[in-house]
Design an enzyme around this catalytic site. Structure first.
Site, PDB file in Angstrom:
ATOM      1  N   ASN A  21       6.401  -1.722  -3.892  1.00  0.00           N
ATOM      2  CA  ASN A  21       7.244  -0.521  -3.791  1.00  0.00           C
ATOM      3  C   ASN A  21       8.717  -0.917  -3.812  1.00  0.00           C
ATOM      4  OD1 ASN A  21       5.919  -0.777  -0.902  1.00  0.00           O
ATOM      5  ND2 ASN A  21       7.713   0.433  -0.454  1.00  0.00           N
ATOM      6  N   ASP A  22       9.557  -0.399  -2.973  1.00  0.00           N
ATOM      7  CA  ASP A  22      11.026  -0.461  -3.119  1.00  0.00           C
ATOM      8  C   ASP A  22      11.632  -1.779  -3.621  1.00  0.00           C
ATOM      9  OD1 ASP A  22      10.306   1.633  -1.501  1.00  0.00           O
ATOM     10  OD2 ASP A  22      11.523   1.026   0.194  1.00  0.00           O
ATOM     11  N   GLN A  38       9.294  -4.752  -1.994  1.00  0.00           N
ATOM     12  CA  GLN A  38       8.221  -4.537  -1.032  1.00  0.00           C
ATOM     13  C   GLN A  38       6.904  -4.891  -1.729  1.00  0.00           C
ATOM     14  OE1 GLN A  38       8.562  -2.758   2.543  1.00  0.00           O
ATOM     15  NE2 GLN A  38       9.904  -4.431   1.950  1.00  0.00           N
ATOM     16  N   TRP A  46      -0.726  -0.192  -0.221  1.00  0.00           N
ATOM     17  CA  TRP A  46       0.344  -0.600   0.700  1.00  0.00           C
ATOM     18  C   TRP A  46      -0.309  -1.275   1.909  1.00  0.00           C
ATOM     19  CZ3 TRP A  46       2.007   0.306   5.712  1.00  0.00           C
ATOM     20  CH2 TRP A  46       3.357   0.040   5.974  1.00  0.00           C
ATOM     21  N   PHE A  79      10.101  -4.911   6.114  1.00  0.00           N
ATOM     22  CA  PHE A  79      10.392  -3.671   5.382  1.00  0.00           C
ATOM     23  C   PHE A  79      11.650  -3.863   4.525  1.00  0.00           C
ATOM     24  CE2 PHE A  79       8.257   0.337   7.344  1.00  0.00           C
ATOM     25  CZ  PHE A  79       7.016  -0.237   7.176  1.00  0.00           C
ATOM     26  N   SER A  80      12.097  -2.759   3.921  1.00  0.00           N
ATOM     27  CA  SER A  80      13.171  -2.846   2.930  1.00  0.00           C
ATOM     28  C   SER A  80      14.505  -3.305   3.488  1.00  0.00           C
ATOM     29  CB  SER A  80      13.354  -1.482   2.267  1.00  0.00           C
ATOM     30  OG  SER A  80      12.303  -1.300   1.353  1.00  0.00           O
ATOM     31  N   ARG A 149      15.893   2.167   9.768  1.00  0.00           N
ATOM     32  CA  ARG A 149      15.513   1.119   8.805  1.00  0.00           C
ATOM     33  C   ARG A 149      16.334   1.092   7.524  1.00  0.00           C
ATOM     34  NH1 ARG A 149      11.147   4.674   8.891  1.00  0.00           N
ATOM     35  NH2 ARG A 149      10.797   5.891   7.001  1.00  0.00           N
ATOM     36  N   GLU A 201      15.648   7.631   3.584  1.00  0.00           N
ATOM     37  CA  GLU A 201      15.281   6.218   3.479  1.00  0.00           C
ATOM     38  C   GLU A 201      16.209   5.510   2.497  1.00  0.00           C
ATOM     39  OE1 GLU A 201      10.572   6.043   4.384  1.00  0.00           O
ATOM     40  OE2 GLU A 201      11.013   6.687   2.362  1.00  0.00           O
TER      41      GLU A 201
END
Ligand code: FRU
Length: 483
Positions: A21-22, A38, A46, A79-80, A149, A201
């Site tokens: 993902n990101d 990610q 995920w 995480f990102s 985040r 986000e």
């Protein structure tokens, strides 16, 4: 390794295997554009988030590298986040006068307990290979909120301070620091516009200088996901004095992409350009169906093409302009396969086999309800319909993959900006992703598609009295040389 599966994009980055993902840690350093992301290396779903890593020398060809960051058993997932070059070794963590510093959210989930998110620092002594977690983590403690985040860090020249923007529920907190380790909260940006509620986000903050006026502006971008079937990548344009971001028009939220599949976009830091241009990249999917997209080839997740972003003023309002053109030149053949000056009645063109297609055309609409229809056909009967009317551009992917058969995910409707009766349209069709740029990148829409079979034909139908001009179709070369 194959990269040849039917749905595998040939000019977009996707991981060889498993879930992505990101985009994370986008930073340019010593001739290399780093793209971290990610990544779940054990599944196409995920899961415990790692940072995957790819490198490019031209933002076109990518090489997947080893995993850069692993989740931590005790502290949590990676995480990102983002990356910068610590010029002048402000952190004191490098033996040379610079090094790469990365910021990410350490996310911990424990059964029966609230999740906890803190900001962590990791550094690299070898130009982005292995990332080493800083022993003094976290560098920014959670003050007791659930969503805290996706740190994006930048350097603010005027105040000579590092700035961090962080997504905190429905707002963006801004911090500064002299050394990348100790951070102070300096302001907070909350929305004053519309009813777009949801968790924000992956914020980004960067400057852009208007090439016609020479004036510098600031862009605050972020993604929002809750409202189903609504564009997700937003931005505001305003000023930033090193402390506070002030939107010029807080009531008007800019939509960076009208499609459903452009999320968590991140700009590269430390770009080697002389002017104030930026380049960003987004995750081309949508949390509403990201886990349902086809994964039988063992991978799931793709990035958009990198986009150069500039700023333009139109009728007293500022808008972001996005262009992929600088990154396509090397993938085009010398001559287009399709090259037509003007079409005023229905035509059908066979498309030869190609890794991906770039199609450009101009539509002269004359203000009709429908001014033109373009239909791509695949040999198993699937099709993708683009309709241009006097005030809307509609992409219908309802017959282009079973997950898109149902409302609302089948149709994407873009109100066309302005009242012009002429539209320039650039289409990139790359197996399972279509990116469309209208009017020289004033509007973009990115969408996944999952057609069966081979792309064979394009039908072009201008409505009576309308004309489609300057049609050019380039079969593009794959970026996966030798794979
Ligand atoms: C955005 C996001 C981020 C988070 C990451 C987890 O897509 O939800 O907020 O850091 O994905 O993978």
């Amino acid at each position: 390794m194959s990269y040849k599966e039917n749905l595998r994009p040939q000019i977009h980055f996707s991981p060889e295997k498993n879930w992505l993902n990101d985009p994370n840690g986008c930073v340019y350093h010593n001739g290399i554009y780093h793209l971290f992301y990610q990544f779940h290396p054990f599944s196409t779903q995920w899961g415990p988030m790692h940072w995957g890593h790819a490198e490019s020398r031209d933002l076109v060809h990518w090489e997947e590298k080893d995993i850069a960051l692993y989740p931590d058993e005790e502290t949590g997932m990676a995480f990102s986040g983002s990356g910068v070059v610590d010029k002048g070794n402000t952190s004191g963590l490098f033996s040379d006068d610079s090094g790469l510093a990365f910021f990410y959210t350490c996310h911990r989930e424990e059964p029966g307990k609230e999740t906890v998110q803190h900001q962590w620092l990791a550094i690299s002594h070898d130009g982005g290979g292995a990332l080493e977690k800083y022993p003094g983590n976290p560098i920014l403690h959670n003050p007791g909120v659930k969503d805290f985040r996706d740190p994006k860090v930048l350097y603010h020249n005027e105040t000579e301070k590092w700035i961090m923007v962080l997504a905190v529920g429905e707002k963006i907190n801004i911090y500064n620091s002299s050394n990348l380790i100790k951070w102070q909260e300096i302001s907070c940006f909350t929305r004053e516009m519309g009813d777009l509620s949801g968790i924000w986000e992956c914020p980004d903050l960067f400057s852009l200088t208007d090439s016609t006026t020479g004036k510098k502006h600031w862009v605050l971008a972020f993604s929002i996901l809750t409202k189903p079937a609504y564009p997700t990548q937003m931005y505001l344009i305003g000023s930033f004095d090193g402390c506070k971001f002030q939107a010029y028009d807080p009531g008007t939220l800019g939509i960076a992409d009208y499609g459903y599949d452009f999320y968590a976009a991140q700009s590269w830091s430390n770009l080697p350009f002389k002017d104030d241009r930026k380049v960003w990249i987004g995750w081309a999917s949508n949390w509403n169906y990201a886990h349902k997209t086809p994964d039988s080839a063992g991978w799931r997740g793709v990035m958009s093409l990198p986009r150069e972003i500039t700023i333009h003023e139109k009728d007293g309002r500022f808008i972001l302009n996005q262009s992929i053109t600088p990154f396509l030149a090397g993938l085009r053949p010398d001559k287009p396969f399709l090259d037509l000056l003007s079409v005023t009645d229905d035509q059908s063109y066979e498309l030869k086999e190609a890794a991906a297609w770039e199609i450009m055309l101009e539509i002269f609409s004359k203000g009709r309800e429908t001014s033109a229809e373009l239909i791509f056909h695949w040999d198993c009967g699937d099709s993708l319909v683009l309709t241009v009317s006097k005030d809307h551009f509609v992409l219908d992917r309802g017959n282009c993959g079973s997950i898109f058969r149902q409302v609302p995910w089948d149709k994407i409707e873009v109100p066309i900006a302005g009242t012009e009766e002429f539209y320039f349209c650039q289409i990139i069709l790359d197996n399972s992703i279509i990116e469309i740029f209208l009017n020289e990148g004033m509007q973009a829409l990115t969408n996944l598609i999952f057609p069966k079979g081979k792309l064979i034909k394009l039908d072009i139908s201008p409505a009576p009295g309308c004309r489609i001009g300057n049609i050019k179709g380039f079969p593009l070369r794959s970026i996966w040389r030798g794979k």
